[in-house]
Design an enzyme around this catalytic site. Structure first.
Site, PDB file in Angstrom:
ATOM      1  CB  CYS A 207      43.079  43.119  31.041  1.00  0.00           C
ATOM      2  SG  CYS A 207      44.754  43.460  31.839  1.00  0.00           S
TER       3      CYS A 207
ATOM      4  CG  HIS B 218      46.095  39.426  30.779  1.00  0.00           C
ATOM      5  ND1 HIS B 218      45.801  40.381  30.515  1.00  0.00           N
ATOM      6  CD2 HIS B 218      45.320  38.246  30.260  1.00  0.00           C
ATOM      7  CE1 HIS B 218      44.843  40.349  29.109  1.00  0.00           C
ATOM      8  NE2 HIS B 218      44.564  38.906  29.416  1.00  0.00           N
TER       9      HIS B 218
END
Length: 940
Positions: A331, A874
């Site tokens: 990510c 994230h």
């Protein structure tokens, strides 16, 4: 730790929690390369957390909210069953004999599993039993190879035998050597070392003969799921090894007949949760679970379009709404790529024919391969109606040219972005032969003339789409603190890294030591200005420990149980002292002429636990310091007396016989936990003469010739002090016998300057303006010692002060908010909310170049976000599609529409601003006009 394990039947849930907390913290503090950590399923771990009444996500990081016993009964929180890690591994029937127990590829730390130090796992196993045991080793990783990581997913390599065509898959640590890989291959295929040679077979081409047996696979740049060619020699006597060498020259094509029988390597399952876990303990679950596994639970092909669906239906819609599949903790890469491909200038450039600008010969570039891979990926993302794209070819190129981003560990999105911008620039540099240009001195010329000259020199060597769009220029002013010499340079920048100064102060812990034996070491925590100097710290500690008028503090940084440096300059900036440093302050007399410092360094004998054999004397604890005068005559007996005096507070009184003790009652100061106890508060100190009669200490002095002198004999002999040295080193070797007389634990476990640890409830910081961050970046401050500047007037290196001013602004301004604080052993995150403008980001007043009548206005069009903590965070991206004038959230393969008011959050990490060109605003009266775009870019 296993020997002291306690049976669970003896412990209440709260006691279990405290036992695990204590041993976990101790293990974390001593983690080193080669240690073993164990995976444990998050499902069972959560059951245990509920049982012991801790609902935080990490025992080692905080949380101690407790309930009474009634809570257990009402909530029905029974003791968990045995540990069951079966959900982390594939069915045993699918196991390959050479692979062992295989973890699922889609595991995410903090969501599916957590990592426990070996002593913690063993204690839980004693209490609960179960399994299977999933052990992983700690390795050194990162660019400096000094960051400790747990290798959760060792390399998975495909071994292909030529000419047989046999193949198998193995797991092996990236820190293993090529020799070990060679040995494993021979064992698997029943070959001898002389019969084979092995090749790096990346991309089904012979890249290099792997014959350096001591080189690690990491150093050889071997990647996850890579093919390794095991070539069997023509005859088994070893004479054909030269044939392997000659085939290196075939530039990747295998011309032997034996290669024709090789089968095309099968597509292996995509590795999701990749190489290294940066966590050394228990991690917190985070939003990375939102999109990791939904699309990636089965083997896929690079161009397969059957990945599931995005939240946005893109059939026939405007381009740019295509997601990127998460290949396993990628990510960080996906968010940065989405921001770049949605930069209009880059989207237009790479969708046209840019190949003619590729610089194939640039030694600083990637032979055009990075630009080609990025351009191809951008075109896929802008193609209408596509399903989410798997960026595997781009990831492979990235790993080849930037090994720090290899594997499937979580990385820093901004670091990737910096590499991409620089790499794309070099691949697309229009300058084929960079001229050598020598900068001229300012000689009193106007700043405008000097700045234009610097920029022209820069453009003569660097000219690309990246320079056109992203590069600006700032003015750097250096002032020598000695002679006042001012030096001005004008340097290019690609992005601005702004500090987040959420507070104006910081707390620092310093341990105070005495040299006169009046008190035990005392840790002292004080509050000082964040941008202060050493004099501020010394003053604060002096007040806290009630320093006498005839005393002063000598500040020192301790590393590896030695004095790394004395911080004697009161003007040294406190910013050079990191939170994980260890500081000691020594109380010394204020009035000593020609001072030289006696450093007492402690050593103890280390033994190998298995064989009980001595490994030698190793430093430990914290050195002690006592000042002496160069003018005095110092004998060996004097040094013995000085050392006895310094150690006297730690003398165990029970170890002294009646004849050794003075008649008066003796009490040794034992409080060492607070700073409000002065050296005066102690009672009568132990009589030095009595102490000296106990025994001679095993002292060795290092003379000016680096020879060791035994100080236990020849008391009357005079020690020659070097006229040039400011310190003399004396080693004390602590035997078991001497440790029975002295309690030296006061010298161990020197506290860090500031101990990080997430609190049970996150503190809410006051909003911080982006303008405030910019002002902190531009503010004048002293250089750190590592960046000392050579003053042409003093002819010496100086710790000059430096001030920055913006001079030439780019079309696209990239701003990095420095949320991560790096130190030698760890990395911390600031959750400060930064209030950044979306429209009309006005930089007019921050630009030193005032030759334009137009305001410098920017508008936000993209940003990356980082959610969660360090180990299991994230990344996402918020992007404004300019043709739609709408904001979207890009969460890997998931794309959703968001409102503009939802763009701002405390997770904002890298901001992308475009210059406002549609309107010009007069600086003098603020009236709007239509004079056309700003002309700063035309000066490039």
């Amino acid at each position: 730790m296993a020997e002291t394990s306690i049976c669970n039947s003896e412990l209440a849930p709260e006691e279990e929690r405290l036992v695990i907390k204590d041993i976990s913290m101790a293990a974390e503090a001593q983690s080193k390369e080669g240690d073993t950590f164990y995976l444990i399923t998050q499902r069972w771990w959560q059951l245990w957390l509920d049982y012991v009444n801790q609902d935080q996500a990490s025992i080692t990081n905080g949380g101690s909210s407790l309930y009474g016993s009634e809570y257990y009964e009402s909530a029905g929180l029974n003791r968990p069953p045995g540990i069951d890690n079966s959900d982390l591994i594939y069915d045993a029937a699918l196991e390959d004999s050479n692979m062992g127990m295989e973890l699922h590829d889609t595991l995410v730390e903090g969501r599916d599993y957590i990592l426990l130090p070996q002593v913690v796992w063993k204690q839980l196993f004693v209490w609960y039993g179960g399994g299977p045991m999933l052990a992983r080793k700690v390795i050194n990783s990162g660019l400096s190879q000094m960051e400790l990581s747990v290798e959760v997913y060792p390399l998975r390599l495909q071994l292909l035998v030529m000419p047989k065509g046999d193949r198998t898959t193995i797991r092996i640590s990236k820190k293993e050597t090529i020799g070990e890989l060679h040995k494993r291959a021979c064992e698997i295929f029943y070959l001898t070392l002389e019969q084979v040679c092995i090749w790096d077979y990346y991309g089904h081409r012979k890249h290099a003969l792997m014959n350096d047996m001591d080189k690690t696979l990491d150093d050889a740049n071997i990647q996850m799921d890579q093919d390794i060619l095991v070539e069997v020699l023509a005859d088994s006597n070893g004479t054909a090894f030269g044939g392997c060498m000659s085939s290196v020259q075939d530039n990747g094509s295998a011309e032997k007949e034996s290669t024709s029988v090789l089968l095309e390597p099968c597509k292996s399952s995509l590795s999701i949760a990749g190489g290294l876990s940066a966590s050394k303990g228990v991690s917190r679950s985070c939003s990375s679970e939102l999109s990791q596994s939904q699309y990636l639970t089965s083997p896929v092909r690079e161009m397969d379009s059957s990945y599931g669906v995005s939240n946005i239906i893109t059939r026939g819609a405007s381009g740019g709404l295509t997601g990127l599949l998460n290949l396993g903790n990628t990510c960080f890469m996906n968010s940065a790529i989405q921001c770049l491909v949605h930069t209009p200038e880059f989207a237009r450039y790479f969708r046209e024919d840019y190949h003619q600008e590729i610089n194939w010969q640039n030694p600083l570039g990637m032979v055009g391969e990075l630009a080609l891979a990025f351009g191809e990926l951008l075109r896929k993302l802008w193609a209408p109606g596509r399903m989410p794209v798997a960026p595997r070819p781009f990831k492979a190129k990235l790993a080849r040219f930037a090994p720090q981003f290899s594997g499937y560990n979580q990385h820093d999105s901004q670091e990737l972005l910096a590499f991409l911008l620089d790499g794309l620039h070099e691949d697309l540099n229009r300058v084929k032969h960079k001229p050598y240009i020598k900068s001229r001195d300012a000689d009193g010329r106007p700043d405008e003339e000097i700045a234009d000259e610097y920029w022209a020199n820069h453009i003569a060597r660097n000219d690309s789409i990246i320079v056109d769009v992203c590069q600006g220029q700032y003015k750097s002013t250096l002032v020598c603190p000695v002679c006042g010499k001012i030096s001005v340079t004008f340097d290019p920048f690609m992005y601005l890294s702004l500090p987040l100064q959420s507070t104006t102060t910081r707390t620092m812990t310093v341990t105070v030591f005495t040299c006169d034996g009046s008190a035990l070491p005392t840790p002292c925590t004080v509050t000082v200005p964040k941008q202060g100097r050493c004099r501020d710290l010394i003053q604060a500690v002096s007040s806290a420990c009630f320093l006498k008028n005839n005393e002063k503090l000598l500040l020192a940084e301790i590393r590896s149980h030695l004095i790394h440096r004395f911080l004697e300059d009161p003007l040294i900036s406190l910013s050079i002292i990191k939170d994980d440093d260890h500081l000691a302050a020594y109380k010394i007399p204020k009035f000593i002429k020609n001072t030289i410092f006696l450093q007492l360094i402690h050593r103890r004998e280390e033994q190998e636990s298995s064989a009980q054999t001595a490994l030698g004397w190793k430093p430990y604890g914290t050195p002690l310091v006592s000042p002496i005068s160069h003018d005095d005559v110092i004998t060996r007996g004097d040094v013995q007396e000085i050392v006895h005096t310094m150690l006297s507070p730690m003398l165990r009184t029970e170890s002294l016989g009646p004849s050794d003790l003075p008649d008066t009652s003796i009490s040794v100061a034992t409080s060492h936990a607070a700073c409000d106890i002065s050296s005066e508060a102690g009672t009568d100190s132990i009589d030095t003469d009595k102490i000296c009669s106990v025994a001679k200490l095993p002292l060795q002095l290092v003379d000016e010739n680096n020879a060791c002198i035994d100080l236990s004999t020849g008391e009357e002999k005079v020690i020659k002090l070097s006229s040039s040295s400011t310190s003399i080193l004396v080693f004390i070797d602590w035997s078991k016998k001497h440790l029975e007389k002295y309690d030296t634990h006061y010298l161990e476990n020197l506290p860090e300057v500031f101990k990080y640890g997430p609190v049970t409830k996150k503190a809410r910081n006051e909003p911080l303006s982006l303008y405030t961050c910019l002002e902190a970046f531009l503010r004048e401050e002293p250089l750190v010692p590592e960046d000392m500047w050579y003053c042409p007037q003093c002819k010496e290196r100086r710790q000059a002060s430096k001030k920055l001013d913006l001079w030439r602004l780019p079309e696209v301004l990239v701003i990095h908010l420095k949320r991560f604080s790096y130190s030698r052993s760890m990395k911390h995150k600031l959750e400060t909310f930064v209030n950044f403008p979306i429209h009309d980001f006005d930089l007019t007043d921050y630009v030193a170049h005032k030759n334009s009548s137009r305001r410098q206005l920017y508008e936000l069009y993209a940003l990356t976000n980082h959610y969660g903590g360090m180990g299991s965070g994230h990344y996402t991206a918020h992007i404004k599609l300019l043709d739609e004038n709408r904001w979207y959230n890009f969460d890997d393969s998931h794309i959703s529409h968001i409102n503009e008011e939802d763009v701002k959050s405390a997770a904002a990490y890298v901001l992308f601003y475009r210059r406002v060109k549609s309107e010009d605003v007069s600086v003098s009266n603020g009236a709007q006009s239509c004079a056309g775009p700003d002309n700063i870019s035309s000066q490039k």
